[in-house]
Design a protein around this motif. Sequence first.
Motif, PDB file in Angstrom:
ATOM      1  N   LEU A 207      -8.666   4.635   1.224  1.00 41.21           N
ATOM      2  CA  LEU A 207      -8.190   3.562   0.140  1.00 41.21           C
ATOM      3  C   LEU A 207      -9.334   2.567   0.283  1.00 41.21           C
ATOM      4  O   LEU A 207      -9.623   2.032   1.218  1.00 41.21           O
TER       5      LEU A 207
ATOM      6  N   TYR B  97      -6.610   4.935  -3.924  1.00 47.53           N
ATOM      7  CA  TYR B  97      -6.906   5.741  -3.169  1.00 47.53           C
ATOM      8  C   TYR B  97      -7.824   6.958  -3.761  1.00 47.53           C
ATOM      9  O   TYR B  97      -7.568   7.263  -4.765  1.00 47.53           O
TER      10      TYR B  97
ATOM     11  N   GLU C  86       1.837   1.525  -3.647  1.00 56.26           N
ATOM     12  CA  GLU C  86       0.674   2.121  -4.226  1.00 56.26           C
ATOM     13  C   GLU C  86       0.404   3.424  -4.087  1.00 56.26           C
ATOM     14  O   GLU C  86      -0.027   4.431  -5.050  1.00 56.26           O
ATOM     15  N   ASP C  87       0.533   4.129  -2.836  1.00 57.94           N
ATOM     16  CA  ASP C  87       0.375   5.480  -2.577  1.00 57.94           C
ATOM     17  C   ASP C  87       1.344   6.201  -3.249  1.00 57.94           C
ATOM     18  O   ASP C  87       0.939   7.356  -4.012  1.00 57.94           O
TER      19      ASP C  87
ATOM     20  N   TRP D  63       0.773  -1.161   0.062  1.00 54.73           N
ATOM     21  CA  TRP D  63       0.149  -0.041   0.036  1.00 54.73           C
ATOM     22  C   TRP D  63       0.837   1.226   0.080  1.00 54.73           C
ATOM     23  O   TRP D  63       0.418   2.308  -0.448  1.00 54.73           O
ATOM     24  N   LYS D  64       2.078   1.076   0.467  1.00 53.85           N
ATOM     25  CA  LYS D  64       2.844   2.408   0.635  1.00 53.85           C
ATOM     26  C   LYS D  64       3.318   2.526  -1.164  1.00 53.85           C
ATOM     27  O   LYS D  64       3.353   3.605  -1.226  1.00 53.85           O
TER      28      LYS D  64
ATOM     29  N   ARG E 103       2.286  10.272  -6.206  1.00 53.99           N
ATOM     30  CA  ARG E 103       3.181  11.070  -6.734  1.00 53.99           C
ATOM     31  C   ARG E 103       3.480  10.798  -8.256  1.00 53.99           C
ATOM     32  O   ARG E 103       4.094  11.726  -8.660  1.00 53.99           O
TER      33      ARG E 103
ATOM     34  N   GLY F  52       0.805   9.868 -10.247  1.00 57.09           N
ATOM     35  CA  GLY F  52      -0.415  10.094 -11.044  1.00 57.09           C
ATOM     36  C   GLY F  52      -0.924   8.925 -11.477  1.00 57.09           C
ATOM     37  O   GLY F  52      -1.811   8.697 -12.414  1.00 57.09           O
ATOM     38  N   GLY F  53      -0.431   7.687 -11.069  1.00 54.24           N
ATOM     39  CA  GLY F  53      -1.041   6.233 -11.375  1.00 54.24           C
ATOM     40  C   GLY F  53      -0.142   5.959 -12.568  1.00 54.24           C
ATOM     41  O   GLY F  53      -0.759   4.957 -13.532  1.00 54.24           O
ATOM     42  N   LYS F  54       0.903   6.674 -13.283  1.00 52.75           N
ATOM     43  CA  LYS F  54       1.078   6.107 -14.652  1.00 52.75           C
ATOM     44  C   LYS F  54       2.596   5.817 -14.770  1.00 52.75           C
ATOM     45  O   LYS F  54       3.296   6.226 -13.827  1.00 52.75           O
TER      46      LYS F  54
ATOM     47  N   GLN G 292       0.160   6.383  -6.896  1.00 52.75           N
ATOM     48  CA  GLN G 292      -0.989   6.985  -7.526  1.00 52.75           C
ATOM     49  C   GLN G 292      -0.633   8.733  -7.177  1.00 52.75           C
ATOM     50  O   GLN G 292      -1.091   9.560  -7.784  1.00 52.75           O
TER      51      GLN G 292
ATOM     52  N   LEU H  61      -7.086  10.329  -9.686  1.00 56.71           N
ATOM     53  CA  LEU H  61      -6.352  10.175 -10.761  1.00 56.71           C
ATOM     54  C   LEU H  61      -6.877  10.692 -11.878  1.00 56.71           C
ATOM     55  O   LEU H  61      -8.034  10.715 -12.174  1.00 56.71           O
TER      56      LEU H  61
END
Lengths: 945, 416, 88
Positions: free
Chosen positions: C58, C65, A695-696, A692-693, A701, A703-705, A699, C84
């Motif tokens: 989450l 998130y 994933e955080d 989860w860290k 930092r 932008g999920g890309k 997303q 996002l």
Amino acid sequence: MTSFRHETLGSKIDRSKVIKFEFDGRIVSGFEGDTIASALLANGVRLVGRSFKYHRPRGVWGMGSEEPNALVDVLIDGKSTPNLKATTIKAREGMVVRSVNVSPSAAKDRYRFMDLFNRFIPAGFYYKTFMALGWDRWEPMIRKMAGLGRIDANNQPPVDSPQINAECDVLVIGTGPAGLAAAKAAAEGGQKVWLIDEAQDLGGSLRWRGGTIDGKDWPEYAALSKEAVLKAGGKILLDTTLWGAFDQHMFAAWQRFTSSPDLHWRIRAKKTILAAGAIERPLWFANNDLPGVMSAEAAMHYLVCYGIVPGTDILIGTANDLTYPIAQAFGNAGVNVTLIDQRQSGPELQGVRHAYGVKLTSAEGHNGVTGATVDGEYVSTDAILVSGGYTPTVHLWCQSGGKLDWQPEIDGLVPRPGTSDMIVVGAANGTYALNAALKEGHAAGGGRGRAPKSVLKQNPAIEPVRPDPDLKGRQWIDMQNDVTLKDVSLAASEGFQSVEHLKRYTTLGMATDQGRTSNFAGLAAMSAITGKSIPETGTTTYRPPFQPVPLVTISGRRRGDLFNPLKRLVLEDAHRSEGARFREYGGWLRPSVYGVGDETTLAQEEAMIARSNVGIFDASPLGKLEVIGPKAGELLDFTGYVRMSTLKPGRARYGFMLAESGIVYDDGVVLRLDENRFIVSASSSHVDGVRWKLEDGRQDRLGGKGVYIHDMTSAWTTLTVTGPKASELIAGAGIELPALTHMSVSETKFEGRPLRIARISFTGDKSFELSVPSLHAENLRNRLSGALAQFGGKWIGLEAVMIMRAEKGYILIGKDTDGLTMPHDLGWAGPREKRTDEYIGKRSLFTPEGKSNTRKQLVGFETLDNNPLVTGSHLVPVDGDRRSLGYVTSSYFSNTLKRPIALGLLENGTGRIGQVIGCFNNGEIRMAKVIGPCALDPEGVRLNG
Amino acid sequence: MQHYSALSLLKHGISSHKRWQSAWRKATPKKAYEAIIIGGGGHGLATAYYLAKNHGITNVAVLERGWIGGGNTGRNTTVIRSNYFYPESVALYDLALRLYENLSTELNYNVMLSQRGMLIGAHTPMQMEICQRIANAMQLNGVDGELMSAEEAAKRVPLYNSNENARYKLMGGIWQGRAGIARHDAVAWGYARAASDLGVDIIEGCEVTDILSKNGQVAGVETNLGEIRSDTIGIAAAGATPGLTGMLGVDLPIHTYALQAFVSEPVKPCLDTVLLALGTGTYVSQSDKGELVFGGGLDRVPTHGQKGNLPVQEEVISGLLEMFPAFGQLKLLRQWGGVVDVVPDSSPIIGPIGPEGLFINCGWGTGGFKAIPAGGWLLAHLLATGEHHDISRPFDLKRFAEGRLIDEAAGSGIAH
Amino acid sequence: MQAFTCPFCGHRDETEFHFVVEAGKPRPEPSEEVSDEKWAAYLHMGKAPKGEAREIWLHITCGLYFLMTRDTVTRDILSSECLLEASE
């Protein structure tokens, strides 16, 4: 005289089936269909219990969960259950029923003398005394006298309650006339309706009061309602208590069965209609708690359903119209009954003696009613039925956040519209007239067209009744907790005037009947004493459960292996066949040692063999998080303390994940498989947290890309081969081993399937982690296992691994770190000093605390004798100052080094290397020398061999 | 103040208890006080008492928006203990425990302190190592802590699950003999009565709507009963604290969550000590009335509503039955929720804040009841002298900027 | 039990969700220029709002998130938003 069974009446009993059970030592016989209470009443047993504090004789008051007096322990099929209400339990052949809190029986209770001292033990008396000599001195005696039923140490109820989630369009709570009308209307409108009732039959109070609806006898209407509900795909739950309203329209219900376990429902409803009825209030007069004083409504219930006649010379006291049909029913049944009404007039009564403008002032009798006084004048009677009005059952409305308004016409608190999206109808809404209740229900269910109608056009008049503080004698407000009107006065004079203070000081409303018959009385009494109106006095909060609910129902099957289930290894069976013993490690069930005998001895032997030859252990629980994409390196650089973007493909690097507070959250090795693929390992207990860290960061930092994260931990099985003969074993197992230096990784194939081999070591010896998709784990395991004997190797468990890694000073997160540990405490100061780019936790490493020179640092210990230190010992100065400087976190005897080894966190540890330090454990202090954490092969010769 | 004793009960009994005075004066607020305490729970009332008793400052008002003791003081599971890890924490909670030990006599009000001991139960060897660490920490700090064996633990809690398929077999744990329970309402009422008797005004139904300050110095409060002036104000308002300091634009490291507690119907004595099992996270004791009082973890959804939901209930109750299968004979009688103010390191915040003359005592999270006498003692010291007592100094809000968290959960390895 | 709304998955039971942090606190950077007080404020301080609260949650099931606005007194869900940007 006393109660008895009517010759013919009783709709619920089957007179052809006799049931015998024991109550307080005597045999009682009843019929199939009887409750324990109705059977006792039929046998003339009036004295069914003793009150909590004063041990006064008590009898059956009500008909259901509002019962305050008839509490029993029931022994059946060898198991005893305490504190059941005799009014709610069906009588069964062979039951042994005992009244609670009495010795030896309710009739002969040896504590009945307590009542003589009543004036010295009012409410809250224990706050005023028991101080000299200390409460501890008196407590055992008080505890023995308190408590109602008794726990049976041999009764471990089965763990078999099912729990089901459900949804419906409309939830209708209560199947009296309003509920039936609402359900029918909603179902006919195409809604999926769930119709729920605490009782075992539909109808609510219609079951004893009767009534015609739309020209038919009420059971026909009930049947139509049921048919409509089922036809529209709904459900009817009887003998089910809806006990809790929770957020976002979630409701909890307890459904009771006789030959299968009770069921816990979680129901989410789009719309909820509360038709829970109203509960009758007592009347207040001196000795109103004597056996033989009963709720009039309950008495009618017993008459019609069970054929019980409470006495031969019955007095009915009331101040409202609704009691009249009850008196009429008794009259029609040929029972000798007299009604007295406090008011000056009332509805018609045929052939029933009655008087107006008079009221009950006392009940008289020793162990039961033998007489009463009416306005001070004695009359002979053996049963007093009372009605002080009704209290709408608004609990669930309040639980869902709804507020209440005072309605003087019915002398009660009713739901304030608009304060909850529940709809309340019928008696629960203060609507006692049958026609009006039907109309409300119909409208609430969205009914089109004409509402169902009854012939009865009553609009019952209710005159408020209040406890009279000037009446001589003791008047009971809460029967179960023995709270009298004098106690309420006492509370008021001592300043406990708010409703919550009153309740807590006197314990009014806190018994197992949850204040059904006492909350309003307490409120009304306080209102009368202080001169404030009832709305001004307030109301207590209503919280779940609506009725006491068995704990087994709420816990369901979440027990044993299903409670916090441990994760299991794919190869568990194979390990067991090798003789593995299992224990819980970090949420997983893993082999501790293999074989029979003393665990420590076995672990030492396994470590020896692994160090001299080769060992294999199952390392599958170690997290394997794939981080994939062109931005993978960037992500890992930000989320990790050690930069990974500079790691070359095919190589591995040890690193840490910090929390933003700078503490070490996890440690582990990162593998780089190619330009865009990394595998991050995580401690087995921290896999989700690390994931989860990551994933955080991905997303928030990035932008999920550009990067994806995939948890592969369970999908791959990892077997670690460790020891000087590790390469030989792998080759001997027919697995082609690429040339790998320490801290490198290669992807290859095993039997045509992917095999990843990483040369990483947690033991300090040459070590290879072989990972395959879990589907093929057995094949790999068999291959490796088959070659063990040839190289003098062995399966090893976690205990051996723990010893070996400690010899090298390798930490276990959470054991050798204490959650305030920062990376530079562990000797990893490089990135902190050198990195100029941002990473999680960076700023925290430079707070005053982060820069302190008294931080606890990881060190090793050498004992001055040959005994291992005790893990958990605290490190103390040698000068005798009792100050903790840290603690020993890991400690073992090392067979390889032939001496004990230990690790720990010590204040300014690295600065104390070479010094002697004290180790405090349970009052004793031993000495040890501070050394570096790595005790074995600091140059790493064995790793690189 | 009418003295409470068995003799006085006897005398009053003869006169039908009609002559008892109100336990505390229902005061109306004056225009100004030497000190104002916002919050009439255990901590606020104890502060008022110690201000009067220890420092001779009696011109004090306690402002309570509801009825005294109606917040978390009246909603907890009544456990009192000082089995903590860091010396700062042990000093704090043992101060409270020592004050509790003499409280009934001092206040002339029976708070029913029952020092029946507490066991924190372990089920793995690694947990036993942690327990040893904590026991040693307690001993070094001069507090009665010891590691208890499996045999001894089984004797203390004979109904604990000893089945073969038990998920958490009791291996022993940390034992503190002086720990126990007390009657929570009595603590609030006892302090209120004693403080009132010393001259403190206790004002119920009084809600603070604004905190007034001028030139960096606190000046008083605005309430629904009008303005009340003082240059010394202490806030002991648990979950309401952020709302109050927010009036001055000051944020706190606090999240508010619901903590649920549960009570079974009363039964004859079946549990003689307090037990917290590390495996289940459920803790339980038996009240003097016979009810089992138990609880577990938080509903981790930020809230100011005093209500929790089913998932936590089901888990806590399952935990209880997993520990004591025989308790499956019982029913849930009552349950409730409180709003607990949780701080990242699970340690309280005591000290000055914002303008001069303003002090807070909050952040006790799930553990405020056991600390009431200490919270009161220390806040009173701050209000009277403007300075920290040695015991409260480490818990100043400054510790967060310094990075010096007193993280009991991290230090002890036990989730708090 | 409560039910929250994931922007991707919709209405789900509370057991699928995890509260992360109060929204609206951007990470102060670069570290070298951030004072101890400012860093502590970022790490720990918050408003614990009574009433409308903007929070980061989450959804464990899908790993998203997202931003949720709730009323902390009534526990009503006011809105759920994805943070996002949509992909091309």
